[in-house]
Design an enzyme around this catalytic site. Sequence first.
Site, PDB file in Angstrom:
ATOM      1  N   SER A 191       0.883  -1.080   0.054  1.00  0.00           N
ATOM      2  CA  SER A 191       0.018   0.017  -0.090  1.00  0.00           C
ATOM      3  C   SER A 191       1.034   1.199  -0.098  1.00  0.00           C
ATOM      4  O   SER A 191       2.076   1.186   0.245  1.00  0.00           O
ATOM      5  CB  SER A 191      -0.948  -0.068   1.405  1.00  0.00           C
ATOM      6  OG  SER A 191      -1.442   1.212   1.722  1.00  0.00           O
ATOM      7  N   TYR A 232      -2.034  -1.710  10.356  1.00  0.00           N
ATOM      8  CA  TYR A 232      -2.028  -1.710   9.014  1.00  0.00           C
ATOM      9  C   TYR A 232      -0.969  -1.147   8.366  1.00  0.00           C
ATOM     10  O   TYR A 232       0.129  -1.759   7.681  1.00  0.00           O
ATOM     11  CB  TYR A 232      -3.243  -0.931   8.329  1.00  0.00           C
ATOM     12  CG  TYR A 232      -3.385  -1.167   7.088  1.00  0.00           C
ATOM     13  CD1 TYR A 232      -4.059  -1.947   6.498  1.00  0.00           C
ATOM     14  CD2 TYR A 232      -2.884  -0.162   6.113  1.00  0.00           C
ATOM     15  CE1 TYR A 232      -4.500  -2.182   5.016  1.00  0.00           C
ATOM     16  CE2 TYR A 232      -3.130  -0.206   4.759  1.00  0.00           C
ATOM     17  CZ  TYR A 232      -3.861  -1.217   4.259  1.00  0.00           C
ATOM     18  OH  TYR A 232      -4.338  -1.530   2.726  1.00  0.00           O
TER      19      TYR A 232
HETATM   20  P1  NAD Z   1     -11.276  -6.360  -0.290  1.00  0.00           P
HETATM   21  O1  NAD Z   1     -12.031  -6.040   1.193  1.00  0.00           O
HETATM   22  O2  NAD Z   1     -12.314  -5.648  -1.415  1.00  0.00           O
HETATM   23  O3  NAD Z   1     -11.176  -7.654  -0.649  1.00  0.00           O
HETATM   24  C1  NAD Z   1     -10.340  -8.532   0.356  1.00  0.00           C
HETATM   25  C2  NAD Z   1     -10.572  -9.982   0.256  1.00  0.00           C
HETATM   26  O4  NAD Z   1      -9.765 -10.572   1.151  1.00  0.00           O
HETATM   27  C3  NAD Z   1     -12.066 -10.483   0.557  1.00  0.00           C
HETATM   28  O5  NAD Z   1     -12.422 -11.213  -0.457  1.00  0.00           O
HETATM   29  C4  NAD Z   1     -11.960 -11.105   1.789  1.00  0.00           C
HETATM   30  O6  NAD Z   1     -12.849 -12.177   1.624  1.00  0.00           O
HETATM   31  C5  NAD Z   1     -10.609 -11.540   1.567  1.00  0.00           C
HETATM   32  N1  NAD Z   1      -9.992 -11.812   2.895  1.00  0.00           N
HETATM   33  C6  NAD Z   1      -9.961 -11.267   4.117  1.00  0.00           C
HETATM   34  N2  NAD Z   1      -9.489 -11.746   5.181  1.00  0.00           N
HETATM   35  C7  NAD Z   1      -8.965 -12.981   4.858  1.00  0.00           C
HETATM   36  C8  NAD Z   1      -8.396 -14.097   5.291  1.00  0.00           C
HETATM   37  N3  NAD Z   1      -8.164 -14.271   6.312  1.00  0.00           N
HETATM   38  N4  NAD Z   1      -8.241 -15.146   4.490  1.00  0.00           N
HETATM   39  C9  NAD Z   1      -8.524 -15.156   3.169  1.00  0.00           C
HETATM   40  N5  NAD Z   1      -9.071 -14.164   2.574  1.00  0.00           N
HETATM   41  C10 NAD Z   1      -9.381 -13.066   3.255  1.00  0.00           C
HETATM   42  O7  NAD Z   1     -10.026  -5.542  -0.329  1.00  0.00           O
HETATM   43  P2  NAD Z   1      -9.105  -4.665  -1.324  1.00  0.00           P
HETATM   44  O8  NAD Z   1      -9.357  -3.271  -1.257  1.00  0.00           O
HETATM   45  O9  NAD Z   1      -9.485  -5.447  -2.649  1.00  0.00           O
HETATM   46  O10 NAD Z   1      -7.831  -5.063  -0.694  1.00  0.00           O
HETATM   47  C11 NAD Z   1      -7.014  -6.102  -1.267  1.00  0.00           C
HETATM   48  C12 NAD Z   1      -5.480  -5.771  -0.797  1.00  0.00           C
HETATM   49  O11 NAD Z   1      -4.982  -4.672  -1.208  1.00  0.00           O
HETATM   50  C13 NAD Z   1      -5.168  -5.908   0.702  1.00  0.00           C
HETATM   51  O12 NAD Z   1      -4.262  -6.400   0.942  1.00  0.00           O
HETATM   52  C14 NAD Z   1      -5.399  -4.235   0.852  1.00  0.00           C
HETATM   53  O13 NAD Z   1      -4.497  -3.838   2.244  1.00  0.00           O
HETATM   54  C15 NAD Z   1      -4.629  -3.660  -0.345  1.00  0.00           C
HETATM   55  N6  NAD Z   1      -4.868  -2.280  -0.502  1.00  0.00           N
HETATM   56  C16 NAD Z   1      -6.113  -1.593  -0.673  1.00  0.00           C
HETATM   57  C17 NAD Z   1      -6.210  -0.558  -1.054  1.00  0.00           C
HETATM   58  C18 NAD Z   1      -7.575   0.055  -1.318  1.00  0.00           C
HETATM   59  O14 NAD Z   1      -7.497   1.145  -1.278  1.00  0.00           O
HETATM   60  N7  NAD Z   1      -8.648  -0.657  -1.550  1.00  0.00           N
HETATM   61  C19 NAD Z   1      -5.060   0.346  -0.946  1.00  0.00           C
HETATM   62  C20 NAD Z   1      -3.639  -0.288  -1.001  1.00  0.00           C
HETATM   63  C21 NAD Z   1      -3.674  -1.429  -0.592  1.00  0.00           C
END
Ligand code: NAD
Length: 261
Positions: free
Chosen positions: A143, A156
């Site tokens: 991130s 985080y």
């Molecule tokens: P999201 O909530 O849309 O999707 C996350 C997925 O992970 C979900 O399908 C959930 O069921 C699954 N998950 C959660 N805990 C789990 C576990 N213990 N075991 C297996 N699956 C699990 O989230 P996102 O925004 O797509 O985020 C994905 C990644 O990207 C994360 O690591 C997040 O930190 C990172 N990220 C997101 C953003 C953002 O702005 N959305 C920005 C930077 C980084």
Amino acid sequence: MSRLDGKLAIVTGSASGIGRQIALGFAREGAKVAVADLDLGGAQEVVSEITRGGGIAMAVAMDIADEAQVEAGVDEVAARLGGIDILVSNAGIQHIAPLVDLPLADWRKVLAVDLDAAFLTTRACLRHMIRQGRGGTVLYIGSVHSVEASPLKAPYVTAKHGLIGLARLVAKEGAVHGVRANVICPGFVRTPLVDRQIPEQARELGLTEDEVVKRVMLRETVDGEFTTAEDVAEVAVFFAAFPSLALTGQSLVVSHGWHMQ
Ligand code: NAD
């Protein structure tokens, strides 16, 4: 020829958001994809989407914070796909709270999913990559919070910084086996993870939700725009398809200029 023809990939957290788009992008480029998630129904929907488009995919239920589930899930993927060439350690969670009010249990919960799980999935997949003897790629979804801090996100920010250290370590230990490791660091992407934290941040900071988006999340970008899951998936394909160890131990920020390295 597509950029990932014949590659075998596992993407964690790919029932939703960024992981889902990476799984779809990899399949479009010819990879066979294991959609790994806690949410098996959601994972099966992504698999259906891939197969409808002519791709090959499987769903696997896995809590990535649980050592036994990771070992069993990764072995199942390797057996059914015929190996593992690419791991995308993507699944992550967020918790919004000031550090002084943060219970240890909440700290540990975020670290377990956002950092311990990266170790567990890496270890399990590396063993297959080493045994196969044809190299591989590990990609961590970090991130902007891998290189910056924002208030209210202590576990985080700590976990996401840790992924850069882990990627550098895997780059060094993996090189002899032809395994590369890199980190993609997205800015804010409008996924369920972000939609949940907008009202939470508004409450903690005494702002409206619109103010959280404009004055907190997107204030430092060059154009006031969200990064998209498609943007992140495109970069993931680039890293996964890169042909040599020239590109390893790196992190790349994809954030509309919020953070410039
Ligand atoms: P999201 O909530 O849309 O999707 C996350 C997925 O992970 C979900 O399908 C959930 O069921 C699954 N998950 C959660 N805990 C789990 C576990 N213990 N075991 C297996 N699956 C699990 O989230 P996102 O925004 O797509 O985020 C994905 C990644 O990207 C994360 O690591 C997040 O930190 C990172 N990220 C997101 C953003 C953002 O702005 N959305 C920005 C930077 C980084």
